[in-house]
Design a protein around this motif. Sequence first.
Motif, PDB file in Angstrom:
ATOM      1  N   TYR A  35       0.844  -1.187   0.000  1.00 32.52           N
ATOM      2  CA  TYR A  35       0.000   0.000   0.000  1.00 32.52           C
ATOM      3  C   TYR A  35       0.883   1.242   0.000  1.00 32.52           C
ATOM      4  O   TYR A  35       2.010   1.222   0.475  1.00 32.52           O
ATOM      5  N   MET A  41      -5.487  10.861   1.797  1.00 28.35           N
ATOM      6  CA  MET A  41      -5.894   9.867   0.774  1.00 28.35           C
ATOM      7  C   MET A  41      -6.138   8.490   1.367  1.00 28.35           C
ATOM      8  O   MET A  41      -6.585   7.582   0.665  1.00 28.35           O
ATOM      9  N   GLY A  42      -5.831   8.294   2.618  1.00 28.40           N
ATOM     10  CA  GLY A  42      -5.940   6.959   3.185  1.00 28.40           C
ATOM     11  C   GLY A  42      -4.875   6.042   2.615  1.00 28.40           C
ATOM     12  O   GLY A  42      -3.811   6.495   2.186  1.00 28.40           O
ATOM     13  N   LEU A  43      -5.145   4.754   2.592  1.00 32.15           N
ATOM     14  CA  LEU A  43      -4.218   3.777   2.023  1.00 32.15           C
ATOM     15  C   LEU A  43      -4.771   3.283   0.695  1.00 32.15           C
ATOM     16  O   LEU A  43      -5.949   2.956   0.588  1.00 32.15           O
TER      17      LEU A  43
ATOM     18  N   TYR B  36      -8.970   0.131  11.862  1.00 32.35           N
ATOM     19  CA  TYR B  36      -7.550   0.034  12.160  1.00 32.35           C
ATOM     20  C   TYR B  36      -7.096   1.335  12.808  1.00 32.35           C
ATOM     21  O   TYR B  36      -7.636   2.408  12.532  1.00 32.35           O
ATOM     22  N   PHE B  90      -8.637   4.355  10.788  1.00 30.44           N
ATOM     23  CA  PHE B  90      -9.098   4.062   9.438  1.00 30.44           C
ATOM     24  C   PHE B  90     -10.207   3.012   9.481  1.00 30.44           C
ATOM     25  O   PHE B  90     -10.053   1.968  10.114  1.00 30.44           O
ATOM     26  N   LEU B 102      -8.746  -4.841   0.912  1.00 30.89           N
ATOM     27  CA  LEU B 102      -9.521  -3.882   1.693  1.00 30.89           C
ATOM     28  C   LEU B 102      -9.547  -2.530   1.007  1.00 30.89           C
ATOM     29  O   LEU B 102      -8.540  -2.064   0.497  1.00 30.89           O
ATOM     30  N   PHE B 104      -9.891   1.263   2.040  1.00 29.08           N
ATOM     31  CA  PHE B 104      -9.755   2.073   3.240  1.00 29.08           C
ATOM     32  C   PHE B 104     -10.416   3.431   3.053  1.00 29.08           C
ATOM     33  O   PHE B 104     -10.421   4.009   1.961  1.00 29.08           O
ATOM     34  N   GLY B 105     -10.936   3.955   4.155  1.00 28.42           N
ATOM     35  CA  GLY B 105     -11.346   5.346   4.174  1.00 28.42           C
ATOM     36  C   GLY B 105     -10.128   6.248   4.277  1.00 28.42           C
ATOM     37  O   GLY B 105      -8.993   5.773   4.401  1.00 28.42           O
ATOM     38  N   LYS B 106     -10.360   7.563   4.259  1.00 24.24           N
ATOM     39  CA  LYS B 106      -9.237   8.507   4.249  1.00 24.24           C
ATOM     40  C   LYS B 106      -8.671   8.759   5.631  1.00 24.24           C
ATOM     41  O   LYS B 106      -7.645   9.432   5.765  1.00 24.24           O
TER      42      LYS B 106
END
Lengths: 115, 114
Positions: A35, A41-43, B36, B90, B102, B104-106
């Motif tokens: 990742y 932006m998150g992952l 997470y 997250f 997965l 993920f959100g920001k």
Amino acid sequence: NAGVTQTPKFQVLKTGQSMTLQCAQDMNHNSMYWYRQDPGMGLRLIYYSASEGTTDKGEVPNGYNVSRLNKREFSLRLESAAPSQTSVYFCASSAAGSSYNSPLHFGNGTRLTVT
Amino acid sequence: AQSVTQLGSHVSVSEGALVLLRCNYSSSVPPYLFWYVQYPNQGLQLLLKYTTGATLVKGINGFEAEFKKSETSFHLTKPSAHMSDAAEYFCAVSDPYGNNRLAFGKGNQVVVIP
């Protein structure tokens, strides 16, 4: 227990240079992931390997290549680094296989700056 | 495609106050949902997950989350914030095609005010 180990921790590259980020896990996990994390932006998934011998593209694969060297190791290569690849890179692993809910175990990240 | 929405990138909470982080998901199939946490200069670690069964899920460090299908939500709560809760959180939803892909959100950066 080491878990997921990433090397190096920090790296500075010039535009056009190449490098390989290394990842190894000692949990006998089947699946491994790369990742990138950018502010706000998150992952985002770059590549993943569901099992030894297989790799697949994720959400943002352009500019990267991967190798699943064996069950333990999954490397990420930048052939010609660009400033847009400045990011924090995380490797993760999971027992997954065909299960959708095995938790991911993350390394501590590689902070890459491309100038 | 699966997706997750987390509103409010930064959340400030007073020590001892309720922590509430909102997560709404989009999924064409029954989702698996995760929270997470990321402490400074570390990787992410699992707080809790919902797969099937009981909709109120308890996790580590006193956190819990409730799956509400009618609201497509999976909000994270903790009754009383502690200074050690300062971190980034997250929400994530699993990919229906498996392999634990997965989305993920920001993220929410939580700041705890003494």
